[in-house]
Design a protein around this motif. Sequence first.
Motif, short mmCIF file in Angstrom:
data_model
loop_
_atom_site.label_atom_id
_atom_site.label_comp_id
_atom_site.label_asym_id
_atom_site.label_seq_id
_atom_site.Cartn_x
_atom_site.Cartn_y
_atom_site.Cartn_z
N UNK A 187 -3.23 -5.45 7.33
CA UNK A 187 -3.52 -6.61 6.48
C UNK A 187 -2.24 -7.31 6.05
N UNK A 188 -2.36 -8.56 5.69
CA UNK A 188 -1.21 -9.34 5.23
C UNK A 188 -1.53 -9.93 3.86
N UNK A 189 -0.49 -10.23 3.06
CA UNK A 189 -0.76 -10.87 1.77
C UNK A 189 -1.48 -12.19 1.99
N UNK A 190 -2.25 -12.60 1.02
CA UNK A 190 -2.92 -13.90 1.13
C UNK A 190 -3.03 -14.53 -0.25
N UNK A 231 -7.38 -0.20 -0.05
CA UNK A 231 -6.18 0.48 0.43
C UNK A 231 -5.08 -0.58 0.40
N UNK A 232 -4.05 -0.36 -0.39
CA UNK A 232 -2.92 -1.30 -0.44
C UNK A 232 -1.81 -0.82 0.48
N UNK A 233 -1.15 -1.77 1.15
CA UNK A 233 0.04 -1.46 1.94
C UNK A 233 1.20 -1.24 0.95
N UNK A 251 -3.56 3.82 -5.29
CA UNK A 251 -4.24 3.25 -4.11
C UNK A 251 -3.26 2.77 -3.04
N UNK A 252 -1.96 2.97 -3.28
CA UNK A 252 -0.95 2.56 -2.28
C UNK A 252 -0.88 3.59 -1.17
N UNK A 253 -0.85 3.09 0.08
CA UNK A 253 -0.76 3.98 1.24
C UNK A 253 0.31 3.46 2.20
#
Length: 301
Positions: A187-190, A231-233, A251-253
């Motif tokens: 995923x990318x920031x948006x 799920x956060x990058x 929740x950071x992975x």
Amino acid sequence: MLRTTPEEITERVVASFETAPERLREIMGALVRHLHAFAADVALTPEEWSAAIASLTATGRITDERRQEFILWSDALGLSMFVDAIAHDLPVGATESTVLGPFFVPNSPLREYGAGIAARAGGDPAWVYGRVRSIDGQPIADAELDVWQNGDDRLYAVQSPDAPEEHLRGRFKTRADGTYAFLGVRPVPYQIPSDGPVGRMLAACGRHSWRPAHIHLIVRATGYRTLTTHVFDSTSEYLDSDAVFAVKPSLLRTFVARRPDDPETPAAVEGVWYSVENDLVLTPGEPDEPFEGDAIDQDTR
Ligand SMILES: [Fe+2]
């Protein structure tokens, strides 16, 4: 002649709810007291009141099946996270919850273990895998994961008129040992939609509209509380300033970079890919609502 005070107005309105059912009386009474207290606190002017009404009117006008500006207000004001926090006081060890967000679409297609969710190319493949288990450590079979995410164009399928409806979303069942896997994209920031009243508020206040990179999940299982989470990058930008305040450190992975010659490379993948391990820990209780397969699984077991 006695003059009417603002306090008398508040009391009269609160009293008008006396015949309402108990919970509704409690909610409406508190709403009126807080709303009036807010107006008193900031000495709200008629011009500011008019601007607020115009903003609410614009919020209604821009909202439809694909655009939910009311949820966006709730998210941008931190109300969604606050309501979630007081509703889901989960025990230590359980996966933390976070906002649903405005882009969830129900009835995603049910897909096989390990299947891809991208209906078209774009972005770095990300193998998302893990185990769903109970807080006591027991694996949970037949749990349902409902996942959705944005693509490398930063958009969710519902925002993109030319994207297939089932693009970047799907439902998956856990296997007997509680494991699940799917092939998404990194995923990318948006930016949350900023062409409406919420965007105008953010701009006026000097706030940005970015969210850090994440994948959404709802996890449902018989005998467990429904979990709505992300799920956060862990390397994403904006983790410290999420426009909707949804980041929780637990929740950071880590998205681990993998080479194309890695023996574990999924069949459909060419080039560099990522893997992210994400175990999900559920709390015993009742699901929010019955889900597809719930009753069937009970009957056939
Ligand atoms: Fe999102």
